[in-house]
Design a protein around this motif. Structure first.
Motif, short mmCIF file in Angstrom:
data_model
loop_
_atom_site.label_atom_id
_atom_site.label_comp_id
_atom_site.label_asym_id
_atom_site.label_seq_id
_atom_site.Cartn_x
_atom_site.Cartn_y
_atom_site.Cartn_z
N ASP A 1 -6.02 -9.00 -3.03
CA ASP A 1 -4.95 -10.30 -2.66
C ASP A 1 -5.86 -11.35 -1.66
O ASP A 1 -6.31 -10.79 -0.82
CB ASP A 1 -3.77 -9.78 -2.05
CG ASP A 1 -2.92 -11.04 -1.98
OD1 ASP A 1 -2.55 -11.42 -3.24
OD2 ASP A 1 -2.39 -11.44 -0.95
N ASP A 2 -5.72 -12.66 -2.16
CA ASP A 2 -6.89 -13.33 -1.50
C ASP A 2 -6.13 -13.54 -0.05
O ASP A 2 -7.00 -13.69 0.95
CB ASP A 2 -6.76 -14.83 -2.14
CG ASP A 2 -7.44 -14.81 -3.29
OD1 ASP A 2 -8.60 -13.86 -3.29
OD2 ASP A 2 -7.40 -15.68 -4.32
N LEU B 1 4.88 -10.28 3.47
CA LEU B 1 6.44 -9.76 4.03
C LEU B 1 6.43 -10.42 5.00
O LEU B 1 5.81 -10.96 6.08
CB LEU B 1 6.27 -8.21 3.99
CG LEU B 1 5.80 -7.48 2.89
CD1 LEU B 1 5.53 -6.37 3.28
CD2 LEU B 1 7.01 -7.66 2.09
N LYS B 2 7.78 -10.49 5.44
CA LYS B 2 8.53 -10.85 6.59
C LYS B 2 7.83 -10.59 8.06
O LYS B 2 7.62 -11.49 8.82
CB LYS B 2 10.12 -10.85 6.51
CG LYS B 2 10.67 -12.16 7.04
CD LYS B 2 12.38 -12.00 6.67
CE LYS B 2 13.04 -12.07 8.01
NZ LYS B 2 14.40 -11.46 7.65
N GLY C 1 -2.61 1.37 2.46
CA GLY C 1 -2.31 1.18 0.99
C GLY C 1 -2.75 2.32 0.27
O GLY C 1 -3.56 3.19 0.75
N PRO C 2 -2.24 2.53 -1.04
CA PRO C 2 -2.60 3.29 -1.62
C PRO C 2 -4.06 3.48 -2.25
O PRO C 2 -4.60 2.54 -2.21
CB PRO C 2 -1.48 3.39 -3.21
CG PRO C 2 -1.18 1.96 -3.15
CD PRO C 2 -1.20 1.43 -1.77
N PRO C 3 -4.53 4.62 -2.72
CA PRO C 3 -6.04 4.57 -2.96
C PRO C 3 -6.27 3.70 -4.15
O PRO C 3 -5.56 3.48 -5.11
CB PRO C 3 -6.08 6.11 -3.24
CG PRO C 3 -4.90 6.65 -3.65
CD PRO C 3 -3.87 5.93 -2.81
N GLY C 4 -7.66 3.27 -4.08
CA GLY C 4 -8.01 2.62 -5.47
C GLY C 4 -7.68 1.06 -5.30
O GLY C 4 -7.85 0.47 -6.34
N LEU C 5 -7.40 0.58 -4.15
CA LEU C 5 -7.01 -0.91 -4.29
C LEU C 5 -8.44 -1.59 -3.55
O LEU C 5 -8.17 -3.03 -3.59
CB LEU C 5 -5.93 -1.14 -3.14
CG LEU C 5 -4.61 -0.54 -3.85
CD1 LEU C 5 -3.44 -1.16 -2.83
CD2 LEU C 5 -4.16 -1.28 -5.06
N HIS D 1 -0.94 -4.43 4.99
CA HIS D 1 -0.49 -3.76 3.92
C HIS D 1 -1.01 -4.42 2.65
O HIS D 1 -1.03 -5.62 2.38
CB HIS D 1 0.79 -3.78 3.92
CG HIS D 1 1.51 -2.83 4.80
ND1 HIS D 1 1.89 -1.60 4.69
CD2 HIS D 1 2.06 -3.11 6.18
CE1 HIS D 1 2.50 -0.89 5.85
NE2 HIS D 1 2.52 -2.05 6.88
N PHE D 2 -1.74 -3.39 1.99
CA PHE D 2 -2.20 -3.93 0.72
C PHE D 2 -1.26 -3.98 -0.38
O PHE D 2 -0.58 -2.86 -0.74
CB PHE D 2 -3.46 -2.97 0.41
CG PHE D 2 -4.68 -3.43 0.67
CD1 PHE D 2 -5.21 -3.77 2.14
CD2 PHE D 2 -5.50 -3.88 -0.29
CE1 PHE D 2 -6.51 -4.04 2.36
CE2 PHE D 2 -6.95 -4.06 -0.09
CZ PHE D 2 -7.12 -4.49 1.32
N PRO D 3 -1.06 -5.11 -1.00
CA PRO D 3 -0.22 -5.13 -2.18
C PRO D 3 -1.38 -4.60 -3.47
O PRO D 3 -2.34 -4.64 -3.26
CB PRO D 3 -0.08 -6.59 -2.36
CG PRO D 3 -1.07 -7.55 -1.63
CD PRO D 3 -1.54 -6.34 -0.52
N PRO D 4 -0.42 -4.18 -4.47
CA PRO D 4 -1.30 -3.66 -5.62
C PRO D 4 -1.88 -4.83 -6.34
O PRO D 4 -1.46 -6.00 -6.22
CB PRO D 4 -0.12 -3.22 -6.64
CG PRO D 4 1.26 -3.81 -6.20
CD PRO D 4 1.01 -4.00 -4.36
#
Lengths: 356, 1038
Positions: free
Chosen positions: B353-354, B396-397, B426-430, B556-559
């Motif tokens: 995500d940018d 997120l807020k 964040g989950p793996p692979g992001l 936090h990494f979004p998918p």
């Protein structure tokens, strides 16, 4: 020592109030000099323990009454420490191995070895064996019972076992055959009445015969219960009246209410409520098999004759499962559901019949 | 030369040769003569008809190889008949034989042997064979071979002297030169025919210039032998590889073509063309061999080689071998994982995500001031703010707060950012690790990575931390400052993380606002953190990270966006010539939960198998599918909710393989929809099983189901479903207890099927309202509390009572009634005013309470009222929620009882102590009384009798006192003292203090003179004494 139960407990075989011939036999057994292992069984409140203590006194004299509580710790093979408290005199040791749960085998083995490997120092004055008193043998695991049987033979020179249990059905035959079984039957209603009268007389109270009979009937032929009830009656109301209320343990009242709730409605919502009540009983440390038994008793009294056998069968089935499992609530609830469905079917059939 | 060629090919072709040998052996026996004749006939026949036909013959023979030989043999026989004897009769039989290109060396040798038997020795040289091979096509006259033969035999002589299998290059060259000369000579002699042949050949040459000159690059792997070539750009192409023999044959042709155009000037010893040929073929050989070894290793069996199709492209391969070389070189590279190969190299390549990228970069840039000494650019701020706002809109807020804060107080007193650490989670692979590396590189840092593969004990961790943040490598030319990237920090041990925290914090705490320079002067341990640290983790809520989380700039990494990822995948697929489409890629992304790494690996895997990535493949594939680890709530939700028909669903590949899917389809009556249709029972079944397996903790899972299933909406008028469900619960419990008792975990595999039953019975289409299953836990807590209470009660009970008690009985029979018994009614007056009966009741009550170790304790309630509460509080054990509150004793009564209990306890303990003292004295007595009693009774008397003896002595003084203070407490009397003096007369043994003995002596003397003076004198050491030790008792003070 001042509950009537304790206060008026006979301390020698000659003072026992009922099963006198049995007491005579026990005395002969002690005097005969060839004392076997004993397996004493009978319902709760019949005087098993009293008889055991009387026998021990007969064996060793009043030294047995000098009791002390000892805390012993055992280490399991998996390095877990178990604390067990035993009650011992110089001549005997009493232990409830079921306190140790799964590890009762370790307790049995270790304890018996330590006790049995030490000889009595002065065998001229005393009997040349000690007594190990195991209570609640029916709650021993099979492992522990198997561990017991070899030890019983091996150390018979230095140690005798007295096993005390409610029912022999959970004692393996190997052990039953190694012991002299003595059944202590529950006292009859009359006997209980008699005892209640004597106790009250000793206390300087006058117990109406009618009330005594009511108490005896309510006590399920459990002498302990009868005496406690009688004392509670006295505390609640004295002088006695013939029709006064006899107090019963709260959990029994609660269980009755639960049973009524089950009979009144058979829906998932009701089941949910019943579950809460069962949980409450369990959290009060009422043993699950007692709950099952109590429920069955209350439910059966509420239903038709032809259902009684079916429900009893179902209850025994789930009670057995309960022993095998480890989460009593599942089993209790399963029984409740089963009863609900049977009862509901019965009711519907009844309605159908009425419609015709 | 060809011999050499053969040699190098020998390994690969051995199997084929053996086959041909077999065939040849059978052939040889029946027609030795005929073979020779037919071969000649064929050779003489073919060139005469047409050049192209010649090619076609070679082609067919190349393809058919050994087994097709009978056919090709039969043809020439026919040709022999038609063609007449002129061609077959000429003496150049070996020529004809050697012309056969498809027959390999062994066969040739075998034939040669045969022929030698018939016609005398022949040349063994391969070169000669080439020469011979060429000749008939040009001049199939009876005269020519005779002319040629002597030359050939000359070379043969030389060749045979040298080791036969591989003639030296000189020999080869010589042979070639001779060949050229002969050829040119023959051309000169007979110009007419050769030109015709030449024109035919050249015509053929020009007819397909493209086919020959251009390499035929195939995008798909062709049937048979092929070389795989991957270009620089990642594209992969295939080159069809020729069968060796076919190539050989072509080469011969080629050498002829090359010769023909002009007359050789013979300026060189070896013609240029020859040298070129040599070079070319050598290189070719090398490459082909390389390719062959690789392809052999890939393709395995040689069987495919037998089926290799025509050698059309053989020439092309030779001509374009430069390209081949290049491609072969790149091919080595292709073994690298695509994940690495296509990892983003620049900031703009990032897929994440940018907003996240920008935020992290911004944070890193905050360090610039400290690390690079750059001044903050003021003008940048609004722009950044804008960016922030954009990011905020997305994010997120709670993160907004973060950024606001940062915006306000960007740098602390040391010009460092407020958050000294960035935590990416964040989950793996992001692409977290990739992002960290790229951003650090982008901002001009040298990345030092530390991950789970490194030792992370505290010591090592600290060393690494210090070395990477405070030092710089002097050896490496790279002078960029370090940026530490700690990967997989959630797996690090807690002490290590605490060390990191201390490192950050200690710095900021110890530091007064001074420059970084003075910091070095401070103790080494608490140096300032001067370099950025980026931590990466999958799960930020690991307990060890709790403190770090508060300190760090958490991101936090979004998918990753599916579309974005799919576009990138498509690009990569195109680069690698993997055929696919966007739908399949989107499906893949969805299946892998947008895990970039997983997607790429899957893609490469499919590519490696040479398959086409289609939607069906993706759906049936198990690769790319991770263990679905869902929260318990979502699992319960899925169990109690009927699946939506459109939801995506993947079949279990194992089941598909086992044909279970087919059975399901048959049952469903729909074709191919069983797995994709989540509403089918089969799919639901597998889905729930998978969910349960993914959850792992079956006990908790079942607990949740147990506590929620009754709340579901379901129709069950006869309670059959409930019955079934409870039976399954029992099943679960039984398996669970068996597993727990016997530690036999094989039964564990059956547990995930229990939720399936609940799903099938109770799932409804409405959204289930679920509760977290805590009742079981709460109840177990309550139960243990009760149990503990009980055990404390029972363990404190006096032994004589305890021996008739066991917990079960106590809780069911005794305690409930005991509680009633313990509440008699008393008149609220002073105990002194009680009548005898009341006193007796009171005494009984006190005795009972002490026997069961109960008492009343004063407690202050929440309203500030004092109350006496039974301790231990049996009420909680005995009372139930529904039982009506019983009447309680009054406060005063309880107070009274409590006081009486304490008094009685004191009395008892006093008595016990006294008794014990007596016992002890009796035990220690023997020294004194023995002297009085005489040694007569000492040795023989049993122990218990021995104990009794002193009692007699003491009985007299003791008896009245015993009675005396058993009743009356308050009254101070000489009684107890008397008892003391009596009982502790032998206490003098221990009493060595002269002062105290003096005073007590005086007192004792006075008292004894009063009452029992002189009665007790003990012989002690040399004299008599009546000294006593005075003990002051608590009851004297009461």
């Amino acid at each position: 020592m001042s509950l009537w139960v304790d206060k008026y407990r006979p301390s020698s075989l000659s003072k026992l109030d009922f099963h006198k011939d049995q007491a005579a036999n026990l005395r002969k057994l002690v005097q005969g000099g060839d004392f076997p292992h004993l397996l004493i069984y009978g319902p709760s409140g019949a005087g098993k323990k009293t008889r055991i203590m009387c026998t021990l006194r007969e064996l060793y004299g009043s030294g047995v009454e000098k009791l002390r509580i000892e805390h012993q710790s055992f280490t399991t093979p998996s390095k877990k420490k178990i604390e067990i408290s035993t009650i011992a005199s110089n001549y005997h040791i009493e232990v409830n191995p079921s306190d140790a749960g799964f590890y009762d085998r370790v307790v049995i083995q270790e304890l018996l070895k330590t006790v049995a490997q030490t000889q009595q120092l002065d065998s001229s004055a005393q009997k040349d064996f000690k007594v190990v008193l195991l209570t609640e043998v029916d709650r021993l695991t099979k492992d522990a019972q198997h561990a017991l049987r070899r030890t019983m033979e091996k150390y018979s020179a230095t140690c005798r076992l007295i096993l005390c249990t409610n029912s022999t059905s959970k004692v393996i035959p190997a052990i039953r055959s190694r012991c002299l079984g003595i059944r202590v039957a529950a006292p009859s209603i009359d006997e209980i009445c008699q005892i209640l009268q004597t106790v009250c007389k000793k206390e300087g109270l006058s117990l109406p015969a009618q009330l005594g009979k009511r108490i005896a009937e309510k006590s399920d032929r459990n002498l302990r219960r009868a005496l406690l009830m009688c004392e509670a009656c006295k505390v609640q109301q004295y002088p006695f009246s013939e029709t006064q209320e006899i107090p019963v343990p709260d959990w029994e009242v609660f269980l009755r209410e639960t049973a009524n709730a089950i009979v009144n409605e058979q829906t998932p919502q009701r089941l949910m409520e019943v579950r809460g009540q069962l949980y409450e009983l369990l959290t009060h440390c009422i043993p699950p098999d007692v709950i099952m038994k109590g429920l069955l008793k209350e439910l059966i009294s509420n239903c038709d004759g032809q259902l009684k056998s079916e429900i009893t069968q179902v209850a025994s089935f789930y009670e057995h499962r309960l022993q095998l499992g480890s989460k009593p609530i599942y089993h209790l609830e399963a029984f409740v559901v089963k009863f609900m469905s049977i009862y509901k079917r019965f009711l519907e059939e009844g309605f159908d019949d009425m419609a015709f | 030369m060809e011999e050499d060629f053969e040699d190098r090919y020998a390994d690969e072709l051995e199997a084929m040769r053996e086959m041909e040998m077999d065939f040849e052996a059978s052939q040889r026996s029946q027609s030795q003569n005929r073979t020779a004749l037919s071969q000649t006939g064929k050779q003489s026949h073919a060139p005469l008809t047409n050049g192209s036909q010649n090619l076609s013959i070679t082609k067919s023979t190349a393809t058919t190889s050994g087994l097709s030989q009978p056919k090709s043999q039969s043809d020439p026989i026919a040709a022999l008949n038609t063609n007449g004897k002129s061609s077959s009769a000429f003496s150049g039989l070996p020529n004809g034989f050697s012309r056969e290109p498809e027959v390999d060396g062994l066969e040739r040798k075998a034939k040669k042997r045969d022929i030698e038997e018939m016609f005398g020795p022949l040349s063994d040289s391969e070169d000669e064979l080439v020469i011979d091979a060429a000749l008939p096509t040009i001049a199939p006259t009876a005269k020519r071979p005779r002319k040629l033969f002597p030359d050939a035999s000359k070379t043969t002589d030389r060749a045979t002297t040298s080791p036969p299998p591989s003639p030296t290059p000189e020999e080869k060259a010589l042979a070639k030169i001779m060949l050229h000369r002969q050829q040119s000579a023959s051309l000169a002699q007979q110009p007419a025919e050769p030109t015709r042949a030449l024109s035919a050949n050249s015509g053929q040459d020009t007819a397909w210039p493209a086919g020959y000159r251009r390499l035929q690059i195939l995008h798909r792997e062709p049937l048979g032998l092929s070389a795989r070539i991957t270009g620089q750009d990642g594209r992969r192409v295939y080159l069809r590889m020729k069968d060796v023999v076919g190539v050989e044959g072509k080469m011969k042709n080629k050498s002829i073509f090359k010769q023909t155009p002009g007359h050789p000037l013979r300026l060189l010893a070896v013609p240029v063309e020859m040298m070129q040929d040599d070079l070319e073929s050598e290189r070719h050989m090398r490459l082909v061999k390389q390719a062959q070894t690789i392809s052999a290793s890939i393709n395995g069996g040689l069987s495919k080689k037998l089926g290799t199709s025509a050698g059309d492209e053989a020439d092309d391969e030779m001509e374009d071998d430069d390209d081949t070389g290049k491609e072969a070189a790149t091919k080595e590279k292709s073994s690298a994982l695509w994940v690495d190969q296509y990892a983003p190299r620049r900031y703009t390549d990032l897929l994440s995500d940018d907003g996240i990228n920008r935020n992290l970069l911004f944070w890193l840039k905050l360090w610039d001031h400290l690390v690079f000494g750059k001044e903050k650019k003021q003008r940048k701020k609004p722009k950044l703010e804008q960016q922030q706002k954009q990011a905020e809109a997305k994010n997120l807020k709670f993160k907004n707060k973060f950024q606001q804060e940062e915006q306000q107080e960007e740098l602390d007193e040391n010009n460092r950012p407020v958050h000294k650490i960035a935590l990416l989670c964040g989950p793996p692979g992001l692409g977290k690790t990739t992002l960290a590396h790229i951003i650090a590189g982008h901002a001009g840092y040298n990345v030092v990575e530390m991950n789970a593969s490194d030792d992370r004990s505290v010591e090592v961790f600290r060393n690494k931390l210090e070395s990477s943040t405070q030092m710089q490598s002097v050896l490496v030319m790279d002078k960029r400052p370090n940026c530490l990237v700690i990967d997989e920090i959630d797996g690090a041990p807690t002490p290590a993380i605490n060390c990191l925290l201390a490192f950050i914090k200690g710095a900021s705490d110890n530091k007064t606002p001074t420059e970084a320079g003075t910091a070095t002067a401070k103790k080494t341990k608490s140096k300032n953190l001067l370099r950025p640290i980026i931590c990466i983790c999958n799960d930020p809520y690991v307990p060890a990270l709790r403190l770090l989380r508060q300190q760090a700039f958490v991101t936090h990494f979004p998918p990753t966006l599916s579309t974005r990822l799919a576009a990138r995948l498509n690009e990569i697929a195109r680069n690698n010539a993997l055929r696919t489409d966007m739908t399949a890629l989107m499906a893949l992304c969805g299946k892998a939960d947008n895990d970039i790494r997983s997607c790429l690996n899957t893609l490469q895997f499919i590519h490696g198998q040479g398959r086409v990535l289609s939607l069906a493949l993706v759906q049936s594939l198990s690769v790319g599918q991770k263990d679905r680890h869902k929260g318990f709530f979502s699992i319960w939700q899925d169990i109690f909710k009927l699946p939506q028909p459109k939801r995506k669903q993947y079949a279990n590949p194992h089941d598909v393989a086992a044909g279970k899917a087919k059975i399901a389809t048959a049952a469903d009556g729909t074709l191919g929809l069983d797995t994709s249709n989540p509403t089918s029972t089969t799919a639901r079944f597998y889905n729930v099983v998978q969910l349960a397996q993914g959850a792992g903790d079956y006990d908790k899972l079942m607990q949740g189901i147990f506590e929620n299933y009754l709340e579901m909406k379901f129709k069950d008028p006869r309670l059959e479903a409930l019955n079934l469900a409870s039976d399954w619960l029992i099943f679960h419990d039984r398996l669970g207890s068996v597993v727990a008792r016997s530690q036999n975990y094989t039964f564990y595999r059956y547990l995930p099927y229990v939720p399936v039953v609940f799903h099938l019975l109770f799932a409804s289409s409405s959204q289930p309202r679920l509760k977290y299953p805590n009742t079981a836990y709460e109840n177990s807590v309550k139960q243990t509390r009760t149990q503990n209470l009980l055990s404390t009660v029972l363990s404190e009970v006096s032994p004589s009572t305890a021996c008739f008690l066991d917990p079960r009985m106590a809780v069911t029979q005794i305690l409930p009634l005991l509680l009633i018994i313990l509440q008699p009614t008393f008149r609220p007056v002073n105990t002194q005013l009680f009548n005898a009966q009341e006193k007796r009741h009171m005494k009984e009550l006190i005795n009972t309470m002490i026997a069961y170790n109960l008492t009343y304790n004063q407690e202050r309630s929440a309203e500030g009222q004092y109350n006496y509460v039974l301790d231990p509080n049996l009420d909680s054990v005995v009372r139930f929620s529904s039982t009506p509150p019983t009447k309680q004793m009054t406060y005063a009564a309880k107070q009274l009882i409590a006081r009486e209990i304490t008094l009685e306890k004191m009395r008892r303990s006093e008595a016990a102590v006294g008794g014990k003292n007596r016992d002890m004295k009796k035990g220690t007595k023997p020294s004194a009384p023995v002297k009085k009693a005489g040694p007569a009774a000492q040795s023989k008397v049993p122990r218990h009798l021995e104990k009794l003896q002193p009692k007699k002595v003491q009985d007299e003084p003791e008896k009245p006192t015993r009675d005396f203070f058993g009743r009356i407490i308050k009254k101070k009397s000489p009684g107890p003292k008397l008892a003391d003096t009596a009982t502790s007369t032998d206490g003098v043994d221990a009493n060595n203090d002269p002062g105290s003995s003096q005073s007590s002596k005086a007192e004792a003397r006075r008292e004894q003179q009063e009452q029992l003076a002189g009665k007790l004198w003990y012989k002690f050491n040399q004299g008599f004494t009546n000294a006593v030790r005075k003990t002051v008792r608590i009851q004297d003070l009461l």
